[in-house]
Design a protein around this motif. Structure first.
Motif, PDB file in Angstrom:
ATOM      1  N   SER A   9      36.151  36.381  39.763  1.00 30.92           N
ATOM      2  CA  SER A   9      35.600  37.502  38.796  1.00 30.92           C
ATOM      3  C   SER A   9      35.144  36.910  37.778  1.00 30.92           C
ATOM      4  N   PRO A  26      40.688  41.750  29.524  1.00 33.15           N
ATOM      5  CA  PRO A  26      39.555  42.021  30.627  1.00 33.15           C
ATOM      6  C   PRO A  26      38.597  41.065  30.446  1.00 33.15           C
ATOM      7  N   LYS A  59      29.791  42.747  36.570  1.00 33.18           N
ATOM      8  CA  LYS A  59      30.767  42.725  35.444  1.00 33.18           C
ATOM      9  C   LYS A  59      32.021  42.001  36.053  1.00 33.18           C
ATOM     10  N   ARG A  76      37.816  40.999  35.723  1.00 31.14           N
ATOM     11  CA  ARG A  76      37.831  42.418  35.812  1.00 31.14           C
ATOM     12  C   ARG A  76      38.539  42.862  37.294  1.00 31.14           C
ATOM     13  N   CYS A  97      33.632  42.974  38.470  1.00 28.66           N
ATOM     14  CA  CYS A  97      34.525  44.035  39.172  1.00 28.66           C
ATOM     15  C   CYS A  97      34.337  44.503  40.493  1.00 28.66           C
ATOM     16  N   GLY A 105      38.790  48.533  36.506  1.00 28.37           N
ATOM     17  CA  GLY A 105      37.605  47.859  35.881  1.00 28.37           C
ATOM     18  C   GLY A 105      36.410  48.546  35.176  1.00 28.37           C
TER      19      GLY A 105
END
Length: 566
Positions: free
Chosen positions: A128, A405, A160, A408, A162, A377
């Protein structure tokens, strides 16, 4: 010819069939053949996960190529910039994980899509992170997380970092389902196309470590604790030990479980939700008089914790460790004047009420999502743009949390560092983490949380899981073990039933989940697993004390068993 036999004959006679699958196919029993071919392995909103082996209902090089070609078609549909941004690829220690990961890179290259693939196994949260680090269009992680050794899987990520939320996953699924012949796909790219593959190494790791170290709230805390740590033969071994070394903690590794063994030879189970994951770590803890035991699942998104309390080791549930994390983080943010405006914490509809009460005590709002960290996320991304609320913490009952974060997904290395810090902080004040949990019960009420999972495999099992949920919808319980159901929520029908009135349930993607709130403050939820052939029952039981909560939990479990065995 039956559909199963038709699919089987296509595979065993196909000229492109990978040679390793010929003998297993030839030796299949009728039962094995049916299970391997009665359906195609589902590419769902959580990607794919299943048994390794030949067949349309298995994880193998052909079904993974079908998924990757579908993903490649989706990437190309998003334009040239998406292809140039590329895809980050990670993998765990399981059988075929590395081979499948590099095959994905080759197939993407054949489609003129760039990729960044790790040089060796890494945790899911580091994949991630790599998506964000390289500014990729998305990511692929080859892992079956905490499942047994016979499994592997395939997760997809957005730009991102996620996991794909349903809207994006549906677009990929459409492309995957449009491919009729998975056996016709090969990953033979040219030498020029091979140049589109970048192998990632230590530079990404070091930046990830720097970000993990930034989560510390009391970096100068006296580190007078002994930590026993096990990666359960998985990906956490190097990064977690590196992080503890960088921060000065005394980490004692369970050496027998540090090798990246795909057969998990020295652990009864690699799943922190099960007691077997702690057996060898407990032996180490007793030998070294450790303060805390920390374990990770194979892809290091989930973690478990055991605490020395009154001379005995107590293993916390994911709900309990999450509540302790919330208490420590929120108390320190408040004490240091670092609590942001409009703070928010995220958890799921099957996560205990205790964490929400702890957060509320510090003025932190809780927003609930469906199970699957991708929904947390998604919330993070939303508020990152709108700035309406500021992230403080996110967690699931299934032993996964996220402190900051910059990743994510669930991030066990972050959680382990935070728990080590909390353990050190409270030890200076004469407490252990079980003492902290008991203080939370005194302040907010005593809860016992548990999960019962019924394994129902094969075609008949899948039908039975659907039947259980359908029966509960058709004949909704009015009481459970004599305790009145005061509210029910149906996340598939998007309805709330309360006081005889039915109102809309909004804010959630449709999902096959039922939840019953009881008059005594307890609740029970039922859902099919998204990653295993299981029907899961979640219990959050409120009692006057621990004994009362435990007795009620057992009674509720018996009552639900009777309700669903019809």
């Amino acid at each position: 010819m039956s559909l199963v036999e038709e699919r089987y004959q296509k595979w065993i006679n196909h000229p492109n069939l990978d040679a390793r699958y010929k003998e297993p196919l030839a030796n299949m029993t009728p039962e094995e053949k049916n299970d391997a071919f009665y359906t195609t392995i589902e590419f769902g909103t959580a990607g794919m996960r299943g048994l390794l082996g030949p067949g349309t209902n298995r994880i193998n090089i052909h079904t993974i190529r079908k998924a990757t070609q579908g993903y490649a078609n989706y990437i190309k549909a998003n334009g040239e910039d998406a292809c140039k941004a590329g895809i980050a690829i990670g993998y765990d220690n399981r059988h075929m994980s590395r081979e499948l990961a590099f095959d994905c890179a080759d197939l993407l290259a054949k489609n003129n899509i760039r990729s960044f693939v790790y040089d060796s196994l890494r945790p899911t949260p580091m994949l991630s992170f790599a998506v964000r680090y390289n500014k990729c269009f998305g990511g692929i992680m080859i892992t079956a997380s905490h499942n047994p050794k016979e499994y592997n899987g395939y997760k997809l990520y957005d730009d991102k970092g996620c996991q794909l939320v349903p809207k994006l996953a549906d677009a990929v699924i459409k492309e995957v389902n449009a491919i009729e012949d998975e056996l016709a796909i090969d990953a033979n790219c040219t030498e020029e196309q091979k140049k589109l593959i970048t192998v990632m190494g230590d530079d990404v790791d070091q930046d990830y470590y720097k970000h993990v170290l930034s989560i510390q709230l009391n970096p100068d805390v006296k580190k007078d604790i002994k930590i026993v740590f096990s990666p359960e033969h998985g990906t956490a071994n190097i990064p977690v030990r590196d992080i503890f070394k960088l921060t000065g903690y005394n980490c004692i590794p369970v050496e027998e479980q540090c090798t990246p063994d795909p057969d998990y030879s020295n652990t009864p189970t690699p799943n922190p939700e099960q007691p077997g994951a702690y057996e060898m770590a407990l032996d180490y803890a007793k030998r070294y008089d450790a303060d805390i035991i920390l374990v990770c699942d194979p892809d290091a998104d989930r973690m478990g914790v055991g605490v020395k309390h009154n001379g005995e080791y107590v293993v916390l549930t994911g709900n309990q460790s999450g509540a302790v994390e919330i208490e420590y983080i929120c108390s320190q943010l408040k004490e240091k004047g670092l609590m942001p405006e409009h703070p928010v914490m995220f958890n799921t509809v099957v996560t205990s009420d205790l964490g929400e009460k702890v957060a509320a005590d510090y003025g932190v709002e809780t927003e609930k999502t469906l199970t699957g960290f991708k929904f947390i996320g998604e919330k993070v991304a939303k508020y990152e743009v709108s700035h309406e609320k500021n992230y403080v913490f996110g967690y699931e009952e299934s032993y996964g949390s996220l402190i900051k974060p910059f990743v994510r997904d669930k991030d066990a290395p972050q959680a382990l560092l935070m728990l080590a810090e909390a353990c050190s902080y409270y030890k200076e004040r004469g407490k252990d983490l079980v003492d902290v949990l008991n203080d939370l019960y005194d302040r907010h009420g005593t809860y016992e949380e548990s999960q019962v999972a019924i394994a129902l495999t094969g075609e008949a099992g899948a039908a039975r899981i659907k039947e259980i949920l359908a029966n509960l919808r058709a004949d909704a319980p009015k009481e459970i073990d004599g305790v009145k159901v005061v509210r029910s929520e149906d996340y598939q029908e998007c309805t709330i039933t309360e006081n005889g009135k039915v109102t809309p349930l909004t804010g959630f993607t449709k999902s096959n989940v039922l939840k019953y709130y009881l008059e005594d403050g307890s609740w029970i939820a039922v859902r099919p697993s998204g990653t295993e052939p299981k029907c899961k029952f979640y219990y959050c039981v409120k009692g006057t004390d621990k004994d009362d909560a435990h007795k009620k939990t057992l009674n509720f479990q018996k009552a639900m068993d009777a309700l669903t065995s019809k």
